[in-house]
Design an enzyme around this catalytic site. Structure first.
Site, short mmCIF file in Angstrom:
data_model
loop_
_atom_site.label_atom_id
_atom_site.label_comp_id
_atom_site.label_asym_id
_atom_site.label_seq_id
_atom_site.Cartn_x
_atom_site.Cartn_y
_atom_site.Cartn_z
N VAL A 132 -31.87 73.81 50.53
CA VAL A 132 -32.02 72.94 51.70
C VAL A 132 -31.97 73.87 52.90
O VAL A 132 -30.91 74.36 53.26
CB VAL A 132 -30.91 71.88 51.78
CG1 VAL A 132 -31.02 71.06 53.06
CG2 VAL A 132 -30.98 70.96 50.56
N PRO A 133 -33.15 74.17 53.46
CA PRO A 133 -33.29 75.35 54.34
C PRO A 133 -32.73 75.17 55.74
O PRO A 133 -33.46 75.14 56.72
CB PRO A 133 -34.80 75.55 54.37
CG PRO A 133 -35.36 74.18 54.20
CD PRO A 133 -34.41 73.44 53.29
N CYS A 134 -31.40 75.10 55.83
CA CYS A 134 -30.78 74.99 57.14
C CYS A 134 -31.00 76.27 57.96
O CYS A 134 -30.86 76.25 59.17
CB CYS A 134 -29.28 74.70 57.00
SG CYS A 134 -28.44 75.75 55.82
N HIS A 135 -31.38 77.37 57.27
CA HIS A 135 -31.60 78.62 58.01
C HIS A 135 -32.88 78.57 58.83
O HIS A 135 -33.10 79.44 59.67
CB HIS A 135 -31.65 79.79 57.03
CG HIS A 135 -32.74 79.69 56.00
ND1 HIS A 135 -32.61 78.89 54.87
CD2 HIS A 135 -33.96 80.23 55.92
CE1 HIS A 135 -33.72 79.00 54.14
NE2 HIS A 135 -34.56 79.79 54.76
#
Length: 165
Positions: A132-135
């Site tokens: 889950v690409p919070c970056h």
DNA sequence: AATGACAGTCCCA
DNA sequence: TGGGACTGTCATT
């Protein structure tokens, strides 16, 4: 009665991550740590075939993203959180590798345009980083913002997708 | 039950 | 450039 879960290592070129599975899917991914504590996991000796399958998929997905590519398949996800947080995490999953969005854009995407700061909090509470690409969420002014796993990880993950701040 | 702190953003001076 | 309002969640009081 405690909900059973399973913890398994994810060895990659970027280090040894740890995946934790509930009975519904991938619940948590931990970044490589210098020291790893014992976990008290239930069922470590007897991993159900279904969980093994999820883990194979998780490993492929993680390696794909670390290589800057979009995974073909994802394991089922079961992150613990509030409804608001789940909406944020769902919106995050729509950001493709090599792309970024601002916290404000995420807030608008979930219909709460003024909850920008709360979106930051939800990103920080994301139990499944990388997949889950919070970056891929940056501040509106183009600055990097924060990262629960440390800004070095955020920069590294973005660099793997061809993004420099 | 109330307050403060936070991975933010916009507005107005 | 700086201060205030706004939002969800959690720790602290």
């Amino acid at each position: 009665m405690k909900t059973p879960f399973y913890e398994m290592p994810l060895v990659t070129s970027a280090g040894k991550f740890t995946a934790r599975y509930s009975e519904l899917g991938l619940a948590e991914i931990k970044f490589p740590a210098a020291r790893r504590k014992a976990t008290g996991a239930v069922g470590l000796e007897i991993i159900p075939p279904g969980v093994r399958k999820w883990h194979r998929i998780t490993k492929m997905a993680l390696k794909s993203i670390l290589a800057g590519r979009s995974p073909k398949t994802f394991p089922p996800l079961d992150p613990a959180g509030t409804e608001f947080q789940k909406k944020v995490w769902h919106a995050l999953r729509k950001i493709m590798p090599g792309r970024t969005k601002s916290y404000g854009e995420i807030a608008r995407a979930i219909g709460k345009p003024k909850a920008v700061r709360a979106v930051g909090g939800a990103c920080g509470a994301n139990p499944v980083p990388v997949l889950v690409p919070c970056h891929r969420v940056l501040a509106a002014n183009g600055k990097i913002g924060g990262f629960s796993g440390g800004l070095d990880w955020k920069r590294d993950l973005l660099a793997r997708e061809g993004i420099e701040i």
